[in-house]
Design an enzyme around this catalytic site. Structure first.
Site, mmCIF file in Angstrom:
data_model
loop_
_atom_site.group_PDB
_atom_site.id
_atom_site.type_symbol
_atom_site.label_atom_id
_atom_site.label_comp_id
_atom_site.label_asym_id
_atom_site.label_seq_id
_atom_site.Cartn_x
_atom_site.Cartn_y
_atom_site.Cartn_z
ATOM 1 N N GLU A 164 -68.245 -29.839 30.311
ATOM 2 C CA GLU A 164 -67.696 -31.165 30.596
ATOM 3 C C GLU A 164 -66.193 -31.084 30.813
ATOM 4 O O GLU A 164 -65.642 -31.672 31.753
ATOM 5 C CB GLU A 164 -68.016 -32.109 29.443
ATOM 6 C CG GLU A 164 -67.587 -33.541 29.669
ATOM 7 C CD GLU A 164 -67.974 -34.462 28.530
ATOM 8 O OE1 GLU A 164 -67.429 -35.588 28.477
ATOM 9 O OE2 GLU A 164 -68.807 -34.073 27.690
ATOM 10 N N GLY B 56 -68.041 -39.721 21.730
ATOM 11 C CA GLY B 56 -68.616 -38.779 20.782
ATOM 12 C C GLY B 56 -67.928 -37.439 20.711
ATOM 13 O O GLY B 56 -68.104 -36.696 19.751
#
Length: 436
Positions: A180, A211
């Site tokens: 990511e 998160g």
């Protein structure tokens, strides 16, 4: 003699027509061919259409985040021996995130079909079968129990298989946190020109999601590569150049997960069997409700008279203790910061909501002291603003940034959203080429 000749010609024409119809049905019924597009070389023009039609390729990326699912339909213009250019992006977001359907995966169907309709409207029909369709889930699904996440992804995978787009076994998955960060780094450096040549200067990337949080940059000093933890260094090839990056993702240290930890809760369960949380990071005598992970918490501030900022900072420091690695050399790299870094800067009035701007670490520190001290920033101020700003300011310092460090903040560059989705699409298409 003319009648037999005409009859023979008629029979021959019928046979030819029947053969052509058989061939058409045969290829229409055949499975989609594997996506094959030589890197940076324009495919042949479509028959009967303008020459420029064949120079475009599309990619569809679903970003399944913790708070929503977003579709990006990218149109790339391909030029020989050059990096592709982004010609257009179609974007749509829906709420809630996939993780909200963890107990009933079938309920995610309507939202996925709604976004697939956007893809059908955005990609020319003749390119559907060669356009890769991908979903990458982030921290929201990483934090779910394995079986629940698997069932959700299986439902999406079935819907993708039924779609007219190119969908493979690896089209639907949970994205690794490091991937990511790397994908977001690719996006920002593609948009700022850092990937247009081996010697082009690049910028670092900081992302604070709900998160997880990521830091990614390209080290200039070999010592940084040699002394960093092995799992913090990654290399990949993109646009005919190899890039070595420092990249790490901290699962559980995104703003919403960290907020829960600072309040005294535990991810995935209520605190000590109770949904009531008391924290020094909330205003004295404050009582309210907050929903996280399908749990509705009653949250309370501590009694009046205690120093809110100092108490809150101590709590945040305990939550972050020995969980973050200082990134060597990061202080000397230009960084863009995204997501909640951006949102909280908007809340402070430090930047405009649409235009972005820049901010210093000390701006977050000073704002945390001001807000925690009771000075209102806006009439609609969030009761969690003191906690959020304190957490951000401590986190940035734990990552190795001084109070004087500047960051650029941007939601879009050249009208393209600065998320990981564009970089992940490039990365996926490159992987398709490498497996041909």
């Amino acid at each position: 003699m003319k009648k037999p000749k005409l009859a023979g010609a008629f029979i021959l024409a019928c046979c030819l027509l029947a053969y052509l119809m058989f061939v058409k049905r045969h290829y229409a019924a055949a499975p989609h061919a594997a996506f094959r597009l030589p890197p940076h070389v324009p495919p042949a023009s479509q028959p009967g259409g303008p020459a420029t039609r064949g120079r475009f390729q599309y990619g569809i990326m679903f970003d399944a985040g913790s708070t929503g699912t977003r579709i990006h339909v990218f149109q790339f213009q391909l030029e020989q021996n050059e990096a592709p250019k982004l010609a257009h992006e179609t974007f749509k977001a829906i709420k809630p995130g996939l993780s909200a359907y963890a107990d009933d995966p079938d309920k995610c169907t309507a939202g996925i079909l709604e976004l697939l309709a956007v893809a059908r409207d955005s990609v020319p029909l003749h390119l559907w079968s060669s356009t890769p369709l991908v979903l990458r889930a982030t921290a929201g699904l990483r934090l779910l129990p394995g079986q629940k996440a698997t069932q959700l992804l299986d439902r999406v995978r079935a819907l993708f298989t039924e779609s007219p787009f190119l969908s493979r076994n690896d089209s639907v998955s949970i994205m690794d946190g490091t991937d990511e960060g790397i994908s977001a780094w690719i996006t920002i450096n593609f948009l700022t020109g850092g990937l247009h040549g081996a010697d082009s200067p690049t910028v670092g990337m900081l992302d604070l999601g709900g998160g997880s949080t990521q830091i990614t940059f390209r080290p200039q000093d070999e010592k940084t590569i040699q002394t960093s933890p092995v799992d913090h260094i990654s290399s990949f090839r993109m646009f005919n150049n190899t890039h070595t990056l420092y990249s790490h993702s901290y699962l559980g240290l995104g703003l919403m997960s960290a907020r829960l930890a600072v309040l005294g809760g535990t991810e995935g369960q209520t605190a000590g069997g109770s949904s009531e949380l008391v924290s020094p990071c909330l205003a004295p005598l404050y009582v309210g409700q907050w929903e996280h992970g399908d749990v509705v918490y009653t949250v309370r501030g501590q009694k009046a008279g205690e120093p809110v900022y100092e108490s809150c900072r101590t709590k945040v420091e305990k939550v972050l203790y020995k969980k973050v690695t200082r990134a060597a050399e990061a202080e000397n790299v230009d960084f863009y910061a995204f997501s909640y870094y951006y949102d909280r800067a908007v809340d402070l009035g430090a930047i405009e909501g649409e235009k972005g701007g820049s901010i210093k670490v000390s701006d977050y520190i000073d704002a945390a002291k001001r807000v925690c001290g009771g000075v209102s920033v806006s009439p609609a101020q969030s009761p969690f603003l003191c906690l959020d700003l304190t957490y951000i300011s401590v986190l940035l310092q734990e990552l190795g940034f001084s109070p004087d460090k500047h960051f650029k903040l941007a939601r879009t560059i050249n009208e393209v959203e600065t998320s990981w989705a564009l970089g992940a699409t490039f990365h996926y298409i490159e992987s398709l080429h490498s497996h041909m």
